[in-house]
Design an enzyme around this catalytic site. Sequence first.
Site: not given
Ligand code: BJW
Length: 245
Positions: A102, A104, A119, A150, A187-188
């Site tokens: 997160n 936030d 992140h 700048c 929560g992920t």
């Molecule tokens: C509850 C609840 C309650 C609800 N209690 N629970 C290997 C395989 C495939 C793809 C890739 C790979 N390696 C890299 C990739 C690409 C990509 C990726 O993973 N893509 C997949 C989507 C397929 N990854 C990247 O690009 C990463 N970079 C990277 O690997 O670089 C390599 C590199 C090396 C060298 C040079 C260049 C590159 C970077 C990833 C960055 C993610 N960014 C974001 C945005 C951040 C900024 C912002 O917020 O604005 O991060 S995307 C978004 O997803 C955000 C989150 O942190 C992230 C994860 O989401 P999260 O937290 O899991 O949320 P949700 O909504 O998915 O899930 C919420 C959950 O909560 C749900 O399950 C609900 O049920 C639950 N819930 N209420 C408990 N009350």
Amino acid sequence: MDSATAAIGERLKRARSVVVLTGAGVSAESGIPTFRGPEGLWQQYKPEDLATPEAFQRDPRLVWQWYDWRRQKIARASPNPAHHALVQMERIVPEFALVTQNIDGLHRLAGSQRLIELHGCIWRMRCQAEKTVRENREVPLRIIPPRCDCGSLLRPDVVWFGEPLSVETQVQAFAVAESADVFLTVGTSALVQPAALLPAVARERGAFVVEINPTSTAITPFVDSHLQGQAGILLPKILSILSKD
Ligand code: BJW
């Protein structure tokens, strides 16, 4: 309290090292939208338009408008019982680390200290040219897109798709995961890499992996225990057992 939740509390009591990975679901009960799922941000917005370096290069104003809107929402939010329970857990467990996806800042606001923000943070900006990072809490932003002294564009200091995580942060996160006796993933959706690898790495090194989530996720089949429910309800319950003598 159900027996599975009580058993996790007891297991945490015996653990030396506990690591928790959090995602957007932990802040859902603070009123901050998650990304995926029926109410998630990605239902309304396309990640490729807003959360990639290419999107920022194409239209920095649009990207900043979205971040400004999210900053306004987050500024009005407060940590919820899940954030507070994790602060208390850190005080009780001998070795504790909190790894969050997160941006936030609510874990820090609640008082978590041993915190790894994978992140980045929405309250920091980075100069595109100088790469310098500064805190900025102006809400709403007066000028969009904001600029550095700048003259170059400032960008949110967060990790977008296709960008590498900071090496230091990533090394720290994998190191703590490897040494965990108990690993909680809370929560992920466990879809985004490399964060989603952490529970698997911990389990491979012998950790007992617990998932707290109202729904099943990509890693549910691989965890040792899935507590189905809200983080803000389950974490305080687990804490209440952990705190008992
Ligand atoms: C509850 C609840 C309650 C609800 N209690 N629970 C290997 C395989 C495939 C793809 C890739 C790979 N390696 C890299 C990739 C690409 C990509 C990726 O993973 N893509 C997949 C989507 C397929 N990854 C990247 O690009 C990463 N970079 C990277 O690997 O670089 C390599 C590199 C090396 C060298 C040079 C260049 C590159 C970077 C990833 C960055 C993610 N960014 C974001 C945005 C951040 C900024 C912002 O917020 O604005 O991060 S995307 C978004 O997803 C955000 C989150 O942190 C992230 C994860 O989401 P999260 O937290 O899991 O949320 P949700 O909504 O998915 O899930 C919420 C959950 O909560 C749900 O399950 C609900 O049920 C639950 N819930 N209420 C408990 N009350």
